[in-house]
Design a protein around this motif. Structure first.
Motif, PDB file in Angstrom:
ATOM      1  N   ARG A  99       0.808  -1.289  -0.104  1.00  0.00           N
ATOM      2  CA  ARG A  99       0.146  -0.114  -0.124  1.00  0.00           C
ATOM      3  C   ARG A  99       0.805   1.071   0.280  1.00  0.00           C
ATOM      4  NH1 ARG A  99      -5.611  -0.903   3.523  1.00  0.00           N
ATOM      5  NH2 ARG A  99      -6.187  -2.587   2.549  1.00  0.00           N
ATOM      6  N   ILE A 100       1.937   1.439   0.442  1.00  0.00           N
ATOM      7  CA  ILE A 100       3.161   2.228   0.471  1.00  0.00           C
ATOM      8  C   ILE A 100       3.883   2.389  -0.545  1.00  0.00           C
ATOM      9  CG2 ILE A 100       5.045   3.175   1.216  1.00  0.00           C
ATOM     10  CD1 ILE A 100       4.295   2.272   4.009  1.00  0.00           C
ATOM     11  N   ILE A 105      -1.482   4.270   0.492  1.00  0.00           N
ATOM     12  CA  ILE A 105      -1.212   4.949   2.124  1.00  0.00           C
ATOM     13  C   ILE A 105       0.894   5.541   2.023  1.00  0.00           C
ATOM     14  CG2 ILE A 105       0.045   3.953   5.131  1.00  0.00           C
ATOM     15  CD1 ILE A 105      -2.537   2.008   4.130  1.00  0.00           C
ATOM     16  N   ASP A 106       0.674   6.683   3.113  1.00  0.00           N
ATOM     17  CA  ASP A 106       1.773   7.415   3.102  1.00  0.00           C
ATOM     18  C   ASP A 106       1.985   8.086   4.062  1.00  0.00           C
ATOM     19  OD1 ASP A 106       0.097   9.773   2.748  1.00  0.00           O
ATOM     20  OD2 ASP A 106       0.433  10.346   0.962  1.00  0.00           O
ATOM     21  N   SER A 109      -1.053   8.981   6.552  1.00  0.00           N
ATOM     22  CA  SER A 109      -1.663   8.730   7.012  1.00  0.00           C
ATOM     23  C   SER A 109      -2.173   8.563   8.226  1.00  0.00           C
ATOM     24  CB  SER A 109      -1.415   7.253   6.175  1.00  0.00           C
ATOM     25  OG  SER A 109      -2.154   7.258   4.409  1.00  0.00           O
ATOM     26  N   LEU A 112       0.383   6.510  11.038  1.00  0.00           N
ATOM     27  CA  LEU A 112       1.732   5.439  10.035  1.00  0.00           C
ATOM     28  C   LEU A 112       2.697   5.834  10.268  1.00  0.00           C
ATOM     29  CD1 LEU A 112       2.818   3.845   7.692  1.00  0.00           C
ATOM     30  CD2 LEU A 112       2.908   5.360   6.704  1.00  0.00           C
TER      31      LEU A 112
END
Length: 157
Positions: A99-100, A105-106, A109, A112
């Motif tokens: 997902r990264i 997602i980063d 997010s 994280l």
């Protein structure tokens, strides 16, 4: 159930022997390389001892954070098959990495950055608990807490 000594006590005894007896005796006998290997072996056993004490709680907390980040009901994430071991943790981490990599997602997010810090600190608690930057970070950020011995939470590891 086994009586004392428990596995941690047995490992501690071997570490003491390697550090206090075998290593110095080898060094005195001219076995500098063997004395060095005895120190390396003692350090490895110390890592095993910390991993046995700290890893179950760290893995459980990491699993909870990953499930939260990835969302309940995601294929391979909800633990429906009852797997809560290393294989599930590896799958969850792979899903997060995917997902990264995809940009889904980063660091912006929610959760994280906190997850990455907590995971890193948990790994350092096992591998390098005396690492100065790690110790400094724990002192500056008490919310991350000092790793504790689950058998006696009042005593740091």
């Amino acid at each position: 159930m086994q009586d004392a000594p428990d596995p941690d006590q047995l490992l501690a005894a071997v570490v003491r022997y390697l550090r206090d007896d075998a290593g110095p005796a080898l060094a005195r006998a001219g076995g500098g390389a063997l004395a060095y290997q005895a120190r390396v072996a003692a350090n490895m056993l110390d890592i095993v001892r910390r991993q046995q004490r700290l890893d179950p709680a760290a893995a459980s907390e990491e699993r909870v954070r990953l499930r939260h980040l990835l969302g309940a009901g995601v294929d391979g994430v909800d633990g429906v098959n009852g797997d809560t071991g290393p294989a599930e943790l590896a799958r969850l981490n792979q899903r997060l990495a995917d997902r990264i990599a995809s940009g889904e997602i980063d660091l912006a997010s929610p959760g994280l950055a906190d997850h990455l810090w907590r995971t890193t600190l948990a790994k350092l608690a096992v591998d390098q608990p005396t690492y100065e930057t790690y110790r400094r970070h724990l002192a500056a950020c008490p919310e991350f807490g000092e790793p504790t011995n689950p058998a006696n939470p009042a005593h740091p590891v």
